[in-house]
Design an enzyme around this catalytic site. Sequence first.
Site, PDB file in Angstrom:
ATOM      1  N   HIS A  72       0.843  -1.195   0.000  1.00  0.00           N
ATOM      2  CA  HIS A  72       0.000   0.000   0.000  1.00  0.00           C
ATOM      3  C   HIS A  72       0.877   1.243   0.000  1.00  0.00           C
ATOM      4  O   HIS A  72       1.729   1.403   0.858  1.00  0.00           O
ATOM      5  CB  HIS A  72      -0.918   0.018   1.228  1.00  0.00           C
ATOM      6  CG  HIS A  72      -2.081  -0.912   1.097  1.00  0.00           C
ATOM      7  ND1 HIS A  72      -3.201  -0.820   1.888  1.00  0.00           N
ATOM      8  CD2 HIS A  72      -2.307  -1.945   0.251  1.00  0.00           C
ATOM      9  CE1 HIS A  72      -4.079  -1.744   1.548  1.00  0.00           C
ATOM     10  NE2 HIS A  72      -3.562  -2.458   0.552  1.00  0.00           N
ATOM     11  N   TYR A 201      -9.422   5.406   7.104  1.00  0.00           N
ATOM     12  CA  TYR A 201      -9.618   5.773   8.518  1.00  0.00           C
ATOM     13  C   TYR A 201     -10.674   6.876   8.551  1.00  0.00           C
ATOM     14  O   TYR A 201     -10.517   7.911   7.913  1.00  0.00           O
ATOM     15  CB  TYR A 201      -8.317   6.306   9.117  1.00  0.00           C
ATOM     16  CG  TYR A 201      -7.251   5.264   9.362  1.00  0.00           C
ATOM     17  CD1 TYR A 201      -6.411   4.825   8.338  1.00  0.00           C
ATOM     18  CD2 TYR A 201      -7.061   4.713  10.630  1.00  0.00           C
ATOM     19  CE1 TYR A 201      -5.424   3.869   8.566  1.00  0.00           C
ATOM     20  CE2 TYR A 201      -6.076   3.766  10.874  1.00  0.00           C
ATOM     21  CZ  TYR A 201      -5.269   3.347   9.835  1.00  0.00           C
ATOM     22  OH  TYR A 201      -4.299   2.399  10.070  1.00  0.00           O
ATOM     23  N   PRO A 293      -4.494   0.254  18.561  1.00  0.00           N
ATOM     24  CA  PRO A 293      -4.230  -0.260  17.201  1.00  0.00           C
ATOM     25  C   PRO A 293      -4.354   0.786  16.082  1.00  0.00           C
ATOM     26  O   PRO A 293      -4.007   0.516  14.942  1.00  0.00           O
ATOM     27  CB  PRO A 293      -5.289  -1.345  17.030  1.00  0.00           C
ATOM     28  CG  PRO A 293      -6.367  -0.991  17.989  1.00  0.00           C
ATOM     29  CD  PRO A 293      -5.698  -0.308  19.139  1.00  0.00           C
ATOM     30  N   LYS A 297       0.894  -0.184  15.056  1.00  0.00           N
ATOM     31  CA  LYS A 297       2.290  -0.253  15.486  1.00  0.00           C
ATOM     32  C   LYS A 297       2.626  -1.488  16.338  1.00  0.00           C
ATOM     33  O   LYS A 297       3.799  -1.763  16.574  1.00  0.00           O
ATOM     34  CB  LYS A 297       2.652   1.010  16.294  1.00  0.00           C
ATOM     35  CG  LYS A 297       2.736   2.262  15.457  1.00  0.00           C
ATOM     36  CD  LYS A 297       3.835   2.145  14.421  1.00  0.00           C
ATOM     37  CE  LYS A 297       3.679   3.151  13.304  1.00  0.00           C
ATOM     38  NZ  LYS A 297       4.408   2.742  12.112  1.00  0.00           N
ATOM     39  N   TYR A 385       3.764   6.554  10.116  1.00  0.00           N
ATOM     40  CA  TYR A 385       2.969   5.374   9.757  1.00  0.00           C
ATOM     41  C   TYR A 385       3.829   4.343   9.026  1.00  0.00           C
ATOM     42  O   TYR A 385       3.696   3.136   9.254  1.00  0.00           O
ATOM     43  CB  TYR A 385       1.790   5.807   8.868  1.00  0.00           C
ATOM     44  CG  TYR A 385       0.702   4.752   8.728  1.00  0.00           C
ATOM     45  CD1 TYR A 385       0.724   3.838   7.681  1.00  0.00           C
ATOM     46  CD2 TYR A 385      -0.350   4.658   9.641  1.00  0.00           C
ATOM     47  CE1 TYR A 385      -0.258   2.866   7.532  1.00  0.00           C
ATOM     48  CE2 TYR A 385      -1.346   3.703   9.509  1.00  0.00           C
ATOM     49  CZ  TYR A 385      -1.283   2.807   8.452  1.00  0.00           C
ATOM     50  OH  TYR A 385      -2.265   1.840   8.330  1.00  0.00           O
TER      51      TYR A 385
HETATM   52  C1  PHB Z   1      -6.143  -4.440  10.609  1.00  0.00           C
HETATM   53  O1  PHB Z   1      -6.097  -4.722   9.393  1.00  0.00           O
HETATM   54  O2  PHB Z   1      -6.529  -5.265  11.481  1.00  0.00           O
HETATM   55  C2  PHB Z   1      -5.708  -3.056  11.051  1.00  0.00           C
HETATM   56  C3  PHB Z   1      -5.173  -2.189  10.108  1.00  0.00           C
HETATM   57  C4  PHB Z   1      -4.765  -0.913  10.510  1.00  0.00           C
HETATM   58  C5  PHB Z   1      -4.919  -0.529  11.833  1.00  0.00           C
HETATM   59  C6  PHB Z   1      -5.451  -1.418  12.780  1.00  0.00           C
HETATM   60  C7  PHB Z   1      -5.850  -2.689  12.387  1.00  0.00           C
HETATM   61  O3  PHB Z   1      -4.528   0.723  12.224  1.00  0.00           O
END
Ligand code: PHB
Length: 390
Positions: A72, A201, A293, A297, A385
Site C-alpha cells: 500500500h 480511517y 491499534p 504499530k 505510519y
Molecule cells: C487491521 O487490518 O486489522 C488493522 C489495520 C490498521 C490498523 C489497525 C488494524 O490501524
Amino acid sequence: MRTQVGIIGAGPSGLLLSQLLHLQGIDSIVLERQTMKHVLSRIRAGVLEMGTVDLLHKAGVGKRMNKESRVHEGLDIVARDKRCRIDLEKLSGGKVVTIYGQTELTRDLVDARRASKGKLVYEAGDVDIHDIDSDSPRLSYLKDGKTFEIVCDFIIGCDGYHGVSRKQIPENILNEFERSYPFAWLGMLSETKPVSNELIYVSHERGFALCSQRSETLSRYYLQCQLDEKLEAWSDERFWQELGRRLPEETANRLETGPSLEKSITPLRSFVAEPMQYGRLMLAGDAAHIVPPTGAKGLNLAASDIHYCSNALIEYYRNNNKEGLNNYSTNCLQRVWKAERFSWWMTNLLHNFADDSPFEKRLREAELNYLIESEAAQRVLAENYTGLPY
Ligand code: PHB
Ligand code: APR
C-alpha cells in the site's frame, strides 16, 4: 536441559527471535502455554513497516509474504464531509507499508522453526523464571505432568501483556506508564471484497471506523464502540448498517456485505514498562508495551525490539561484545515511545471522546482540518505510519 537463550511465548516476537538466532547458530527453546492451533487462530492486524518486512526476509520467511501480501502506497483519511489521501510513498521519501496478516507471518515462522527442528514447546504450563540476576538463569515448566528445568544464558520474555516475565523485574525498579481510552473497537472479519484498495480511517460524529483487509477476498472492519458494548448486541446486519452510516455515501454504496467469520470487542490502551531488561532477562513486544491499534504499530514495535535483541545476542556470542545487551532497553525505548506518541496522537485525532469540552471538540476538529489541508502535517503522519528508522 541447557540452552543459550530461553524464550517465553510463541507469538511473533518469540518465534522471530528464535528463528533469527538459529540462523546464526545460536540455540534457543520457546515455551508457549497455549496450543499451536490457539496461537494460529488469533486474528491480528497485519500492516507491516518496511523494517519489519526486511527482518522477516532476514529470518528467511519472506517467500509466501512476497506472493500473498499487498503493498500500500497510501491511505485515506475521511473526516465528516472531507476525504484526503495521504500519499505515504511520496511524503515519506519512498517508504510503503505491506499488508500481510499477523496470523500468516506467525504460521510462516512456525513452519520455519519446525523445518529446522527448532525446540518449540506448546502447552507448557506454569512457566517460571529463576535467578535472572545470576549468569545462569533458569526456566521451569510443567508438561504432561512432569516438571522440566532449563538452564539458560539469557531469558527473553516474549509472553505478551499478560505474561509472567515483566513481573520478574523488582517492583522498586519497574516503572509502568499507562493510559486507557474511554472506548473500544468492535472488529469484524468477513469473506467479502474489500471496499477500497487502500485503508480508510474515518472520523465521524457517530464514531471512528476503519476499513482494512487481509486479501482480495477477506475484509477487516472496525467500529468505535462503548467499552461496555456486548458482542451479542451486534448482529452482522447491525454491523454493516452502522459501518455504512459512518462511511461516505459513495463508499457505503460500494460496500460488499456478507456473513462475519469473526467478531470481537477490544478496549484500547497505551502501556510501557521501563526498563525492558533486568539481569539476564530482557522483555520484547507486548510483554513490554501496548499501543492502541489506530497506528498499526503493535506488531512493528515487536519486530523492532527483536531487531535490537537478536543483534545484541549475536554480537555477544560472536564477538563477546556486551554493548548491545547493556543498551538493549535504552535502544528499544527510544523507538517505543515515539510509536506510543504516534499511536496516541492518531487515536485522539480520529475518535470521539464523549467527555470532550466544547473547546476540546474544536481542537480535535482543527487538528483534523490541519492534517487534511497541510502537506507538512501529512508528511509527519506518513513518516510515522511507514515506520521511523531503527
Ligand atoms: C487491521 O487490518 O486489522 C488493522 C489495520 C490498521 C490498523 C489497525 C488494524 O490501524
Ligand atoms: N507461559 C508461556 N507462554 C505465555 C505465557 C506464559 N506464562 N503468557 C503468555 N504466553 C504466550 C501467549 O500465549 C502468546 O502466544 O506468549 C505469547 C505472546 O504473544 P503476543 O501476545 O502475540 O505478543 P508478541 O509476540 O509480543 O506480539 C505482539 O501481537 O498482540 C499482538 O498487537 C500485538 O501485533 C502485536 C503482536
